[in-house]
Design a protein around this motif. Structure first.
Motif, PDB file in Angstrom:
ATOM      1  N   GLN A  18     -48.536  27.026  29.034  1.00 13.29           N
ATOM      2  CA  GLN A  18     -46.911  26.856  27.829  1.00 13.29           C
ATOM      3  C   GLN A  18     -46.257  27.662  27.849  1.00 13.29           C
ATOM      4  O   GLN A  18     -46.476  28.817  29.030  1.00 13.29           O
ATOM      5  N   ILE A  31     -37.868  23.573  21.210  1.00 13.52           N
ATOM      6  CA  ILE A  31     -37.202  22.714  22.490  1.00 13.52           C
ATOM      7  C   ILE A  31     -35.623  23.776  22.677  1.00 13.52           C
ATOM      8  O   ILE A  31     -35.003  24.182  21.756  1.00 13.52           O
ATOM      9  N   ASN A  65     -38.750  23.638  29.095  1.00 15.27           N
ATOM     10  CA  ASN A  65     -39.595  22.351  28.308  1.00 15.27           C
ATOM     11  C   ASN A  65     -40.414  21.827  29.803  1.00 15.27           C
ATOM     12  O   ASN A  65     -41.816  21.079  29.756  1.00 15.27           O
ATOM     13  N   GLU A  68     -42.456  23.333  31.959  1.00 14.51           N
ATOM     14  CA  GLU A  68     -43.878  24.063  31.476  1.00 14.51           C
ATOM     15  C   GLU A  68     -44.899  21.969  31.219  1.00 14.51           C
ATOM     16  O   GLU A  68     -45.866  22.418  31.355  1.00 14.51           O
ATOM     17  N   PRO A 246     -34.694  17.964  27.580  1.00 15.77           N
ATOM     18  CA  PRO A 246     -35.807  19.446  27.246  1.00 15.77           C
ATOM     19  C   PRO A 246     -36.330  18.649  26.275  1.00 15.77           C
ATOM     20  O   PRO A 246     -37.725  19.515  26.201  1.00 15.77           O
ATOM     21  N   TRP A 250     -40.638  18.797  26.381  1.00 17.10           N
ATOM     22  CA  TRP A 250     -41.025  18.999  24.913  1.00 17.10           C
ATOM     23  C   TRP A 250     -42.523  17.920  24.394  1.00 17.10           C
ATOM     24  O   TRP A 250     -43.107  18.514  24.591  1.00 17.10           O
ATOM     25  N   SER A 253     -44.983  17.007  26.500  1.00 23.67           N
ATOM     26  CA  SER A 253     -46.212  18.486  26.932  1.00 23.67           C
ATOM     27  C   SER A 253     -46.762  18.475  25.573  1.00 23.67           C
ATOM     28  O   SER A 253     -48.648  19.333  25.583  1.00 23.67           O
TER      29      SER A 253
END
Length: 393
Positions: A18, A31, A65, A68, A246, A250, A253
């Protein structure tokens, strides 16, 4: 995670890799909806653009984001790193144009997604890149197609919609012997079922829109490879701008956190549906890699842990009969998407592969009676009952 002793478990990495949280100590990564970033000084900004300072630079380049998402997916695929794109085709385009030059030659499979085939045959030649397409499973054809300027092999496995299986280790040997890279679209399998880099591939691309999202919510793509390859592609990525938002980073992920449990259910349901359809009098043929009657069942089970959630069938009837089956289905959504929690039916000849010449479609086993079934997470018996009703209409 910044510790050197990262956990090895697939599910643990999918959940615990993360981005750094904000000052409030959020448990769930927020976010980061920003187009740009602040620098503490003018020199810090100069250092960042020169590559001498870590950290985000501009929203088109990176975002916590999307970073990740890439770190997580790269870990699951066994890649050093990667790049997130706005769609799966963005990732395919990036893998080609970010590495190839005028005068180069590409060998691609005929059994790739229709848009990928269009890129290979219609668009790359505009930029002076020559292409050849060969049958996915014919190793001699791949060898014969190699030229002095061959720089890349492009394929997907299992293929769409014929579910053909590429011999990745053998094709990697052929490609590397010719000084070429092997690029594999791993959309149908996901890293949970198959990791092409471990079998010799150099680049993996994904349409994250499919199983990685898993719920038909957002578009996204990714290219994963060694750091050297990604560093070569990075200038093209930053200037061409095929970046991911983004919000989508998010979502994707978070979606990876449940990929393993979803794929197991997709596979279980697909096997049950395929076995049922194989015994139905109104179905001529059923394809699923986990069934022993699949032409490449043994190879599939060597390369994949399960057969995936896609089932391709030939209806016993003409185009009108096949369309009638589609229209009679109640639980299957008619859509060009796949990899959703909800089951989906697609008629490739008139949709996803309508731009592919008829003779090429025929060579791929795509007829007017072909239906591609993306088996979702519903109760398997309900799906079988729905198919039975539609086939008997």
């Amino acid at each position: 995670m910044n510790r050197s002793d990262k956990p090895s478990g697939f599910e643990t990495r999918a959940i615990r890799i993360q981005a750094e949280r904000g000052p409030a100590g959020e448990h769930s990564v927020p976010i980061f909806t920003t187009s740009s970033y602040r620098f503490p000084s003018g020199q810090a900004a100069a250092d960042a653009f020169a590559g001498d300072r870590d950290g985000p630079i501009y929203g088109r380049f990176d975002n916590p984001n999307t970073d990740e998402f890439v770190e997580k997916l790269a870990s699951l695929e066994g890649a050093d790193t990667g790049l997130a794109t706005g769609s799966g085709m963005g990732a395919v385009f990036l893998s080609l144009l970010g590495l190839l030059h005028a005068g180069d030659h590409v060998v691609g499979s005929t059994a790739v997604f229709g848009s990928t085939l269009s890129l290979l045959k219609e668009f790359l030649p505009r930029w002076g890149i020559e292409t050849s397409v060969v049958p996915l499973t014919d190793l001699d054809a791949w060898r014969t197609a190699v030229r002095p300027r061959t720089r890349m092999f492009v394929m997907e496995t299992p293929s769409n919609p014929g579910l053909e299986i590429a011999n990745l280790a053998a094709l990697a040997d052929i490609a590397h012997g010719a000084g070429a890279l092997l690029t594999v679209d791993n959309c149908f399998a996901t890293p949970y079922l198959q990791r092409p880099l471990e079998l010799g591939a150099d680049i993996v691309t994904h349409s994250a829109t499919k199983y990685i999202d898993g719920q038909g919510r957002v578009l996204g793509g990714a290219m994963l490879a060694s750091r050297d390859i990604i560093d070569t592609v990075l200038p093209f990525y930053r200037n061409a701008g095929p970046s991911m938002s983004p919000f989508n980073g998010w979502v994707l992920s978070k979606s990876l956190e449940t990929l393993s449990v979803r794929m197991e259910r997709h596979c279980d349901n697909a096997v049950a549906v395929a076995d049922f359809l194989a015994g139905h009098k109104r179905v001529r043929r059923v394809l699923h890699p986990e069934r022993k009657d699949h032409p490449q069942h043994e190879l599939a089970m060597q390369q994949m842990s399960r057969g995936g959630g896609m089932v391709t069938i030939e209806v016993d009837g003409d185009r009108d009969k096949t369309m009638g089956v589609m229209n009679s289905l109640r639980l299957f959504t008619t859509s060009a998407n796949l990899g959703d929690t909800r089951s989906i039916v697609t008629h490739p000849a008139s949709t996803t592969h309508s731009g592919v010449p008829e003779e090429v479609r025929a060579s791929l086993g795509i007829s007017d009676s072909t239906l591609r079934l993306s088996i979702g997470l519903e109760t398997a018996q309900d799906l079988m009952d729905d198919l039975n009703h539609a086939l008997n209409e």
